[in-house]
Design a protein around this motif. Sequence first.
Motif, PDB file in Angstrom:
ATOM      1  N   ALA A 171      -0.704  -4.773   5.810  1.00 32.46           N
ATOM      2  CA  ALA A 171       0.463  -4.180   5.088  1.00 32.46           C
ATOM      3  C   ALA A 171      -0.138  -3.019   4.227  1.00 32.46           C
ATOM      4  N   ILE A 172      -1.183  -3.491   3.305  1.00 34.63           N
ATOM      5  CA  ILE A 172      -1.669  -2.226   2.689  1.00 34.63           C
ATOM      6  C   ILE A 172      -2.045  -1.212   3.357  1.00 34.63           C
ATOM      7  N   GLN A 173      -2.983  -1.365   4.447  1.00 35.05           N
ATOM      8  CA  GLN A 173      -3.149  -0.382   5.388  1.00 35.05           C
ATOM      9  C   GLN A 173      -1.847   0.453   5.886  1.00 35.05           C
ATOM     10  N   ARG A 174      -1.036  -0.172   6.198  1.00 34.26           N
ATOM     11  CA  ARG A 174       0.128   0.652   6.578  1.00 34.26           C
ATOM     12  C   ARG A 174       1.075   1.212   5.803  1.00 34.26           C
ATOM     13  N   PHE A 175       0.695   0.870   4.675  1.00 32.67           N
ATOM     14  CA  PHE A 175       1.300   1.603   3.301  1.00 32.67           C
ATOM     15  C   PHE A 175       0.541   2.984   3.342  1.00 32.67           C
ATOM     16  N   PHE A 176      -0.595   2.829   3.362  1.00 29.90           N
ATOM     17  CA  PHE A 176      -1.443   3.980   3.329  1.00 29.90           C
ATOM     18  C   PHE A 176      -1.289   4.796   4.280  1.00 29.90           C
ATOM     19  N   SER A 177      -1.305   4.283   5.511  1.00 23.74           N
ATOM     20  CA  SER A 177      -1.031   5.058   6.691  1.00 23.74           C
ATOM     21  C   SER A 177       0.286   5.801   6.776  1.00 23.74           C
ATOM     22  N   ASN A 178       1.239   5.581   6.329  1.00 24.05           N
ATOM     23  CA  ASN A 178       2.547   6.166   6.200  1.00 24.05           C
ATOM     24  C   ASN A 178       2.736   7.395   5.681  1.00 24.05           C
ATOM     25  N   TYR A 179       1.665   7.368   4.725  1.00 15.98           N
ATOM     26  CA  TYR A 179       1.679   8.734   3.755  1.00 15.98           C
ATOM     27  C   TYR A 179       0.473   9.667   4.005  1.00 15.98           C
ATOM     28  N   MET A 180      -0.447   9.112   4.974  1.00 20.96           N
ATOM     29  CA  MET A 180      -1.582   9.894   5.256  1.00 20.96           C
ATOM     30  C   MET A 180      -1.417  11.365   5.684  1.00 20.96           C
ATOM     31  N   GLU A 181      -0.423  11.569   6.263  1.00 25.00           N
ATOM     32  CA  GLU A 181      -0.083  12.924   6.879  1.00 25.00           C
ATOM     33  C   GLU A 181       0.792  13.565   5.831  1.00 25.00           C
ATOM     34  N   ASP A 182       1.356  13.175   4.893  1.00 24.03           N
ATOM     35  CA  ASP A 182       2.081  13.947   4.031  1.00 24.03           C
ATOM     36  C   ASP A 182       1.554  14.580   2.919  1.00 24.03           C
ATOM     37  N   ASP A 183       1.922  15.755   2.920  1.00 23.39           N
ATOM     38  CA  ASP A 183       0.807  16.941   2.137  1.00 23.39           C
ATOM     39  C   ASP A 183       1.282  16.723   0.645  1.00 23.39           C
ATOM     40  N   ARG A 184       2.381  15.756   0.248  1.00 25.80           N
ATOM     41  CA  ARG A 184       2.597  15.783  -1.149  1.00 25.80           C
ATOM     42  C   ARG A 184       1.799  14.600  -1.941  1.00 25.80           C
ATOM     43  N   PHE A 185       1.078  14.033  -0.876  1.00 29.05           N
ATOM     44  CA  PHE A 185      -0.103  13.132  -1.522  1.00 29.05           C
ATOM     45  C   PHE A 185      -1.637  13.489  -1.214  1.00 29.05           C
ATOM     46  N   SER A 186      -2.134  13.159  -2.441  1.00 25.88           N
ATOM     47  CA  SER A 186      -3.790  13.250  -2.309  1.00 25.88           C
ATOM     48  C   SER A 186      -4.195  11.826  -1.737  1.00 25.88           C
ATOM     49  N   GLU A 193       5.933   6.633 -12.312  1.00 24.60           N
ATOM     50  CA  GLU A 193       6.864   6.872 -13.186  1.00 24.60           C
ATOM     51  C   GLU A 193       7.487   8.082 -12.621  1.00 24.60           C
ATOM     52  N   LYS A 194       8.117   9.028 -13.399  1.00 22.65           N
ATOM     53  CA  LYS A 194       9.405   9.626 -12.937  1.00 22.65           C
ATOM     54  C   LYS A 194       8.963  10.551 -11.775  1.00 22.65           C
ATOM     55  N   SER A 195       7.738  11.311 -11.689  1.00 19.70           N
ATOM     56  CA  SER A 195       7.299  12.097 -10.781  1.00 19.70           C
ATOM     57  C   SER A 195       5.972  11.902 -10.176  1.00 19.70           C
ATOM     58  N   GLU A 196       5.499  10.499 -10.574  1.00 18.16           N
ATOM     59  CA  GLU A 196       4.144  10.521 -10.367  1.00 18.16           C
ATOM     60  C   GLU A 196       3.756   8.916  -9.634  1.00 18.16           C
ATOM     61  N   PHE A 197       2.903   8.681  -8.754  1.00 18.57           N
ATOM     62  CA  PHE A 197       2.524   7.780  -8.119  1.00 18.57           C
ATOM     63  C   PHE A 197       1.276   7.434  -7.899  1.00 18.57           C
ATOM     64  N   ASP A 234       2.084  13.743  -7.323  1.00 19.21           N
ATOM     65  CA  ASP A 234       2.772  14.182  -8.456  1.00 19.21           C
ATOM     66  C   ASP A 234       4.238  14.776  -8.102  1.00 19.21           C
ATOM     67  N   GLU A 235       4.496  14.642  -6.713  1.00 24.51           N
ATOM     68  CA  GLU A 235       5.773  15.296  -6.185  1.00 24.51           C
ATOM     69  C   GLU A 235       6.621  14.371  -5.600  1.00 24.51           C
ATOM     70  N   VAL A 236       6.552  13.106  -6.057  1.00 23.27           N
ATOM     71  CA  VAL A 236       7.608  12.309  -5.350  1.00 23.27           C
ATOM     72  C   VAL A 236       8.280  11.528  -6.453  1.00 23.27           C
ATOM     73  N   ASP A 237       9.347  10.726  -6.177  1.00 26.13           N
ATOM     74  CA  ASP A 237       9.922   9.652  -7.131  1.00 26.13           C
ATOM     75  C   ASP A 237       8.966   8.622  -7.325  1.00 26.13           C
ATOM     76  N   GLY A 238       8.076   8.655  -8.397  1.00 25.46           N
ATOM     77  CA  GLY A 238       7.012   7.475  -8.567  1.00 25.46           C
ATOM     78  C   GLY A 238       7.651   6.261  -8.744  1.00 25.46           C
ATOM     79  N   MET A 239       9.004   6.023  -9.291  1.00 28.36           N
ATOM     80  CA  MET A 239       9.512   4.609  -9.469  1.00 28.36           C
ATOM     81  C   MET A 239       9.780   3.999  -8.014  1.00 28.36           C
TER      82      MET A 239
END
Length: 176
Positions: free
Chosen positions: A24-39, A136-140, A83-88
Motif C-alpha cells: 500500500a505504501i509502495q503503491r502510493f509512492f508508485s502512483n506519483y513517481m512519474e508525476d512532475d509535480r512531485f520531488s 497543508e494548502k499547497s504542500e504535501f 508544493d504544487e498540489v492540494d496538500g490536504m
Amino acid sequence: MNRIILLSLLFFGSILTSLAQDDAIQRFFSNYMEDDRFSRVYISPKMMQMAGGFLKNNAEEAESQDLGELIQKVRGIRILSSDEVDGMTMYKEAYSSLTKNKYEELMDVQDKGSSLKFLVREEGGLVRELLMISGEKSEFTLMSLLGTFTYEELNMLADKTNIPGMDQYGKGNKQK
C-alpha cells in the motif's frame, strides 16, 4: 480436516495482509513517481551503510561512532513531496491508504489548514518503520524511514542527524 483448512486460510490471509500493507505504501509512492509535480527521494540501505561506516570509522568521539552504527541500521528512506498540489487532499489520500491496525500514532498535529502525523510500525517491540505524513494548502510530504530501531535510537536520530523529516519528529513528544 475443515479446521486445518480454516487455520491454513487464516494463516495465509494474515501473511497476505501484512504484505499488502507494505504494498500500500509502495503503491502510493508508485502512483506519483512519474508525476512532475512531485520531488522524489530514495536513499538505499547501501548508501546508509556507507554513510554510517564513514562516520563510524572516521569519528574520534564515542558518540559519533554510536551515531555511525545507528545510521547503518537505516534500511532506506523514501520521500515524496510537492508544493504544487492540494496538500490536504493528498494527506487524506495517503492516510486512508494505510492499514490502521499496522501503525501506531505517535504524534498528530492539526492546525489551521495543516496536518502532520507521525506513525510507527512495530514488530517484536522494535520500530520497523517511521512514517511522516504532512499536508497543508499547497504542500504535501510523505516520508518513510525503514530499519530496526528502539525509541531511544529514533530520538537520537532526530537529535543528531539532518535526515529529512526528523526535525519535525524532534519537535514533538517522542518518548515512548
